[in-house]
Structure formats: structure tokens, C-alpha cells
Design an enzyme around this catalytic site. Structure first.
Site, PDB file in Angstrom:
ATOM      1  N   LYS A   1       0.827  -1.214   0.000  1.00  0.00           N
ATOM      2  CA  LYS A   1       0.000   0.000   0.000  1.00  0.00           C
ATOM      3  C   LYS A   1       0.859   1.260   0.000  1.00  0.00           C
ATOM      4  O   LYS A   1       0.708   2.156  -0.838  1.00  0.00           O
ATOM      5  CB  LYS A   1      -0.927  -0.032   1.218  1.00  0.00           C
TER       6      LYS A   1
ATOM      7  N   CYS B   1      -4.167  11.217   0.773  1.00  0.00           N
ATOM      8  CA  CYS B   1      -3.321  10.012   0.774  1.00  0.00           C
ATOM      9  C   CYS B   1      -1.856  10.258   0.411  1.00  0.00           C
ATOM     10  O   CYS B   1      -0.964   9.894   1.174  1.00  0.00           O
ATOM     11  CB  CYS B   1      -3.891   8.978  -0.182  1.00  0.00           C
TER      12      CYS B   1
ATOM     13  N   LYS C   1      -8.541  17.973  -6.205  1.00  0.00           N
ATOM     14  CA  LYS C   1      -8.717  17.526  -7.598  1.00  0.00           C
ATOM     15  C   LYS C   1     -10.201  17.693  -7.917  1.00  0.00           C
ATOM     16  O   LYS C   1     -11.007  17.921  -7.002  1.00  0.00           O
ATOM     17  CB  LYS C   1      -8.240  16.082  -7.780  1.00  0.00           C
TER      18      LYS C   1
ATOM     19  N   LEU D   1       1.235  10.838 -15.253  1.00  0.00           N
ATOM     20  CA  LEU D   1       2.303  11.611 -15.899  1.00  0.00           C
ATOM     21  C   LEU D   1       1.781  12.994 -16.269  1.00  0.00           C
ATOM     22  O   LEU D   1       2.293  13.620 -17.185  1.00  0.00           O
ATOM     23  CB  LEU D   1       2.807  10.880 -17.152  1.00  0.00           C
TER      24      LEU D   1
END
Ligand code: UDX
Length: 426
Positions: A200, A256, A316, A246
Site C-alpha cells: 500500500k 493520501c 482535484k 504523468l
């Protein structure tokens, strides 16, 4: 016990817990989900969904009678043997993971036999071994989650892989956990607990490394006249590299990546190993935010008294999450340079008012851009592409300068419309 009958316990009705509960219920299991906050449990029982995650509300609704929400651990223990631990493990000031919520779950489980704790929360490597030493009567299985905000339900139902770690004595429980995932038809990686925990952290650290790497390629491309979006396209077609993660930009954020990269670096340090690469990954991510301010200064000189618009606050698009969002760092830094900052986000601005310092929260993108000396596109919300840049935006801005932190807008259209356009690495 057959997997389709195995009832499932879920501890923690946060984002991971709710997605896990809803998806297991959808797969036909009775799910008993426990949270310590009574108001949350009551509102979930009424069918209200406290977070925004596409598809989750529908699954919770269709899960209906199979889904039970409670504050009572005894109720969960009497109904299910597999207890998925989905509590928060936020970072401490030093970058270590704060395991206090996991510890309080363990305290609640003291004395339980016949049960296994199935760890979905992200924990430091070695946590499982430590838990087994302290609660040997409890079975222990590591089953890290790899869910992305905005696509979590899809990620759960169609995972690239499912990782299941167990050590001596817990094979029976880990077989039962594996059986739960069989209908998903995904590769199942059966391994030991420490390796599962490392998979993880290493996966997230690697993805963050990919982002910092392409961001450095972007920075060098700016100097050498290459276009990083073209470079990424060409690199990504190499199957060994792959096209994902990318996208150059103003750095990664979220709940995270920053936390897990720091946790792994810290964990390595605690074991006496200096993880040089991750130190650089973090530094590059910080530098990327500073470069954005530099791009404004390159065109505006001093930012004292300048009106700067920030488009996007969420870390985001398609989420209202602002944890470790680049926007917050930018708002603070621009204000410390003397700028007047106006922010707009379709969902996340209002709730982050306190985190934005003295920045003004605008009701629309146009309001934020009105009379602005420069703008930074921070989050790639689709509505920002649909703005009438050449017309209304161009007229309203005092100075048509846009720093596109996500390479989201068409550079040549913007330049043709009279904007000074700065992307990242193009
Ligand atoms: C991430 C992992 O992808 C997921 O597997 C893990 O379980 C939790 O952390 P999430 O934080 O929801 O998921 O977001 P993700 O879509 O991975 O993006 C993380 C950050 O990286 C965002 O700030 C995003 O803008 C940035 N990013 C992502 C880039 O800058 N470039 C990219 O190419 C991809």
C-alpha cells in the site's frame, strides 16, 4: 461458510468505510457498520449520505435491508466475524501515522475471540505484527484499500488487484476475506502482513514519485523548449512506463499521497534507513507550488496589492475534499506576498473559508476573475474550460495573465485570445 452468506462488519463510517459497506452489501452480504458518532449513524439510518462520492448514494439506497448502521460494537460482534477496520490514520506533526483511532477500536475488541480484524486503513509496516502481539486472540488480516476519490465505487468493484496479507494462524480468516472478493474477478495477491502493508505505502509513494518526476521534466522542458504534455504522451506509450500519473502540474495533494509518502519516509528513518528518493519527491512537490507564485511574479513583479484569482480549491475535480490541497498553500503564500486573493470552487470554497486565511470567496469564476491582475487555474474543474475566455473573461480581467497549473486550457487558443499564458512545462 460460503462467501455469499458471510456477514461483514465495517468499523468506521467514513469515506472508506461507507464505500466498503455499500459495495459488500451490493455483492449480497449483510453488512453491519459501526461508527462512534451517533448523529452520523442516525442520519445514515435515515438514508442520508454525508459525503459526495459518485454512485455511493445509489448503492447505499439499493443495499437497503442488508445494511445496518449502529454505534454498538456488541451488535457488530454478534452479527459478523470479519471486521473491516476503516478508521482514519491521519498524519501527526512529524509525518508518522496517528494510530489512536485504531487503538481505540482494539480496546473495543478486547476479549473477542472467533473474530478477525481486517485492516483497510493505511497503517505503518509492522502495525499488524504489533496488533497480533497485543491481541493474540484476535485474527488479523491486512487488506489495504486503493480507492481514488471520485471513482471509489468503481475502484472497489473493478480493482486492478486485491491484496490480502496474513501470518501464521490466520489463514482461515484470510481465505474467507479472499472469498468475499471472488465475484470481482480480480487478481488476488496473497502475502504476509508486513508485505501487504508495504504494498500500500509503496504503491502510493511510487505514484507520487511519478508525479514529482514528470513535474521536474516539466520544469526542465520549460528551460529547454520542450512540451511536457508531448513528452508524457511519448513516454507513456512505453508499456514499462504507462500513461497514467504523468500529468505535470502544481503538485499532488489529497488525503493520501502527502500522508503516505511522509509516513513511508518516516518509517524508513525510524528503522535507520534514509529514503533519499522520497525526500526529493516531497521537496519537488513543495517547490512546484513555489514556482507557481514565481510565474505570477515574473509577469507582475511585486504582488503587493495585486488582485489574484484562484480557480479551484478542491485537491482535484469531482470532490469537495481540500485536505493537503495546493490551493490552500497558494492562498497563504500569495497573501504573505501582499496579494489580495479571491478564490472560487464549484463545491469546496465555502466550506474551506477558514482554511483560506483572508482570501475572499467568490460566488462564480467570473466574480473571482473580475478586475484580476492574474489568475491561477488550480483545479481542473470542467466548467473552467467552458468559460468565455476570449470574450467576457478577457474584458473583465484588469490584466489577462493566466497561470494554468494543470495544463488544462488550450495554450494557443488562450494566447490567440490575448492572454499571457503560462502552463507547466510547455
Ligand atoms: C490516491 C491513490 O490514487 C489511491 O490509490 C489511494 O488509495 C489514495 O490516494 P486520490 O488521493 O483520491 O487517490 O487521488 P488521485 O487521483 O490519485 O490524485 C492525487 C493527487 O495527484 C491529486 O492532487 C492530483 O491532482 C495529483 N496528480 C495525479 C497529478 O498531479 N498528476 C497526475 O498525473 C495524477
Amino acid at each position: 461458510m460460503t462467501s455469499d452468506r458471510e456477514p461483514v462488519g465495517v468499523i468506521g463510517a467514513g469515506w472508506v468505510g461507507l464505500v466498503t459497506a455499500a459495495c459488500f452489501a451490493d455483492l449480497g452480504h449483510e453488512v453491519h457498520c459501526r461508527d462512534i458518532v451517533p448523529e452520523k449513524v442516525e442520519s445514515l439510518a435515515r438514508g442520508e449520505v454525508p459525503i459526495y462520492e459518485p454512485g455511493l448514494a445509489e448503492l447505499l439506497a439499493s443495499g437497503g435491508e442488508r445494511l445496518h448502521f449502529t454505534t454498538d460494537m456488541a451488535e457488530v460482534l454478534s452479527s459478523a466475524r470479519l471486521l473491516f477496520c476503516c478508521v482514519d490514520t491521519p498524519p501527526t506533526y512529524s509525518g508518522d501515522a496517528d494510530l489512536s483511532r485504531v487503538e481505540s477500536v482494539l480496546a473495543d475488541l478486547q476479549g473477542s475471540r472467533d473474530h478477525a480484524l481486517v485492516m483497510k486503513s493505511t497503517v505503518p509496516v509492522g502495525t499488524g505484527r504489533w496488533i497480533r502481539r497485543h491481541t493474540p486472540e484476535l485474527g488479523y488480516v491486512s487488506n489495504p484499500e486503493f480507492l481514488k476519490e471520485g471513482t471509489a465505487v468503481e475502484d472497489f468493484m473493478r480493482p486492478d488487484r486485491v491484496v490480502i496479507g496474513s501470518d501464521d494462524g490466520a489463514a482461515g480468516f484470510s481465505d474467507r476475506v479472499a472469498a468475499l472478493y471472488e465475484p470481482l474477478d480480480a487478481p488476488i495477491v496473497r502475502t504476509d502482513v508486513a508485505s501487504a502493508e508495504m504494498i500500500k505505502l509503496a504503491s502510493n509513494a511510487f505514484l507520487a514519485t511519478k508525479i514529482s518526476f514528470i513535474n521536474e521534466i516539466a520544469n526542465v522542458s520549460e528551460e529547454l523548449g520542450a512540451d511536457v504534455t508531448e513528452v508524457a504522451r511519448g513516454m507513456g506509450l512505453d508499456e514499462r512506463i504507462g500513461p497514467q500519473f504523468l500529468r505535470a502540474g502544481i503538485g499532488y495533494g489529497g488525503s493520501c499521497f502527502p500522508k503516505d509518502v511522509s509516513a513511508l519516509k518516516q518509517l524508513a528513518g525510524n528503522s535507520g534507513y534514509h529514503f533519499q528518493l522520497l525526500t526529493a519527491v516531497i521537496e519537488v512537490n513543495e517547490l512546484q507550488k513555489r514556482r507557481t507564485v514565481g510565474k505570477l511574479q515574473k509577469h507582475l513583479g511585486s504582488l503587493v496589492g495585486k488582485e489574484i484569482a484562484l480557480l479551484g480549491v478542491a485537491f482535484k475535480p469531482d470532490t469537495d475534499d481540500v485536505r493537503e490541497a495546493t490551493s490552500l498553500v497558494l492562498a497563504a503564500r500569495l497573501q504573505s506576498e501582499g496579494a489580495n486573493v479571491r478564490v472560487y470552487d464549484p463545491v469546496a470554497a465555502e466550506r474551506s473559508r477558514e482554511l483560506l486565511g483572508g482570501a475572499t470567496v467568490a460566488g462564480s469564476a467570473l466574480e473571482a476573475l473580475d478586475r484580476a491582475d492574474g489568475a491561477v487555474l488550480v483545479t481542473e474543474w470542467p466548467e473552467f474550460r467552458d468559460l468565455d475566455w476570449a470574450g467576457e473573461v478577457r474584458q473583465r480581467m484588469a490584466n489577462p495573465l493566466i497561470v494554468d497549473g494543470r495544463n488544462f486550457l488550450d495554450a494557443s487558443i488562450m494566447r490567440d485570445a490575448g492572454f499571457t499564458y503560462e502552463g507547466v512545462g510547455r
